[in-house]
Design an enzyme around this catalytic site. Structure first.
Site, short mmCIF file in Angstrom:
data_model
loop_
_atom_site.label_atom_id
_atom_site.label_comp_id
_atom_site.label_asym_id
_atom_site.label_seq_id
_atom_site.Cartn_x
_atom_site.Cartn_y
_atom_site.Cartn_z
N ARG A 227 0.84 -1.19 0.00
CA ARG A 227 0.00 0.00 0.00
C ARG A 227 0.88 1.24 0.00
O ARG A 227 1.85 1.35 0.77
CB ARG A 227 -0.94 0.01 1.22
CG ARG A 227 -2.05 -1.05 1.14
CD ARG A 227 -3.02 -0.74 0.03
NE ARG A 227 -4.15 -1.67 -0.05
CZ ARG A 227 -4.22 -2.68 -0.91
NH1 ARG A 227 -3.21 -2.92 -1.74
NH2 ARG A 227 -5.29 -3.46 -0.94
N GLU A 256 -2.00 7.86 -4.39
CA GLU A 256 -3.11 7.20 -5.06
C GLU A 256 -4.45 7.54 -4.41
O GLU A 256 -4.55 7.68 -3.19
CB GLU A 256 -2.95 5.67 -4.98
CG GLU A 256 -1.90 5.09 -5.86
CD GLU A 256 -1.82 3.58 -5.67
OE1 GLU A 256 -2.70 2.87 -6.20
OE2 GLU A 256 -0.89 3.12 -4.99
N HIS A 294 0.25 0.25 -9.63
CA HIS A 294 -0.54 -0.63 -8.78
C HIS A 294 -1.04 -1.84 -9.58
O HIS A 294 -2.24 -2.14 -9.63
CB HIS A 294 -1.73 0.12 -8.17
CG HIS A 294 -2.23 -0.51 -6.89
ND1 HIS A 294 -2.55 0.20 -5.78
CD2 HIS A 294 -2.47 -1.81 -6.56
CE1 HIS A 294 -2.98 -0.61 -4.82
NE2 HIS A 294 -2.93 -1.85 -5.28
#
Length: 319
Positions: A227, A256, A294
């Site tokens: 993450r 993000e 990602h």
């Protein structure tokens, strides 16, 4: 039982649930408010990361029995409140763990062998062999933070190398034949490489910061396929400049959006003028940094495996 699908997924998900007798509806475009108005009609819904499932949404879902999240993490769901309401939470870390393990290894080997830089130089007509002399993984100590599905998948990929693998996890007794579990202090004293495989929790938010990096005995390489908000970008950039971090492979970024579908606020995923933080500008101009959007768990195979895992778990619980 009626299921509402809020994100597109592999076609087998709906096809197999239809075959099991579930009634499946799809809505990939309505606003969260519009979904809240009709969620009471459904006993289950399946989502990736389209929006946050908060207390208000869960209160509107008066007949909900389960939430299926086609992915590993559940941070976009108020899990405590959902469980309090008796809602079953279903995720699928088994579905993309292999993809994440391979991506982490690929990033590490690319960094060690300067593949991204070398590729760009050759395309520009530069033939700089000595400048692109790499280093080998053999003989290094690899450290894995978070030794669950993803961490274990990465350590399994390392079995073909002559490396020592250490893991650190807040849970005790997670080590296996592929990694030795150690204290954080021992971890920081010995590793050459740090690979993050942790969920997003209050403990992992901003975990890799100036103090964390300074506690390592020697400079290290950082891989993050977990993450983005686990790493403080400005502190990482400072550490890269100072040589405390030798290089970084980042599949996820602090900036993000929660849906993971866009970077910063722009709908296109590209930062608008004045939106790009200084730390990010420095990051993208660093030759010892590799970035990807990602996609560590985002393979052709994992798309199918994630969907199949959700089907199997719904079937086991409700059929």
């Amino acid at each position: 039982m009626k299921i509402l699908h809020l994100d597109t997924n592999h076609e087998l998900l709906i096809n197999q649930l239809n075959g099991l007798g579930f009634i499946n509806h799809e809505d990939y475009t309505s606003s969260k408010t519009a979904i809240e108005d009709k969620i009471k009609d459904y006993q289950g819904f399946v989502i990736r990361s389209r929006f946050t499932i908060d207390k208000q949404f869960l209160d509107a879902a008066t007949n909900l029995k389960f939430i299926g999240r086609v992915g590993a993490g559940l941070e976009n769901i108020d899990c405590d409140y959902a469980l309090k309401k008796g809602i079953t939470l279903i995720s699928a870390p088994e579905g993309n763990r292999n993809a994440v393990g391979e991506h982490a290894l690929g990033m590490l080997l690319s960094l060690f062998n300067k593949l991204n830089r070398a590729d760009q130089e050759v395309r520009a007509g530069k033939w700089l062999r000595e400048d692109n002399r790499g280093i080998e993984l053999d003989g290094k100590t690899v450290g894995i933070i978070g030794y669950g599905h993803m961490g274990k998948a990465f350590s399994k990929k390392l079995r073909g190398f002559d490396v020592e693998v250490l893991c650190y996890d807040i849970k005790e007794g997670v080590e296996d034949k592929n990694a030795q579990q150690v204290s954080l202090r021992e971890f920081q004293e010995n590793v050459d490489i740090v690979s993050l495989h942790t969920p997003q929790t209050p403990l992992t938010m901003n975990m890799v910061n100036k103090d964390f990096i300074s506690a390592f005995k020697k400079p290290f390489w950082l891989i993050n396929t977990a993450r983005g908000k686990s790493v403080v970008t400005k502190d990482l950039v400072s550490a890269l400049k100072a040589g405390q971090v030798l290089g970084a492979g980042l599949d996820v970024l602090e900036y993000e959006k929660a849906s993971f579908e866009n970077l910063f606020k722009s709908g296109s995923g590209s930062p608008s003028e004045g939106e790009m933080p200084e730390a990010f500008q420095e990051l993208i101009n660093s030759q010892n940094v590799i970035l990807s959007p990602h996609v560590a768990g985002w393979t052709v195979e994992s798309k199918e495996k994630l969907a199949q895992t959700i089907v199997d778990k719904i079937k086991a619980k409700f059929c």
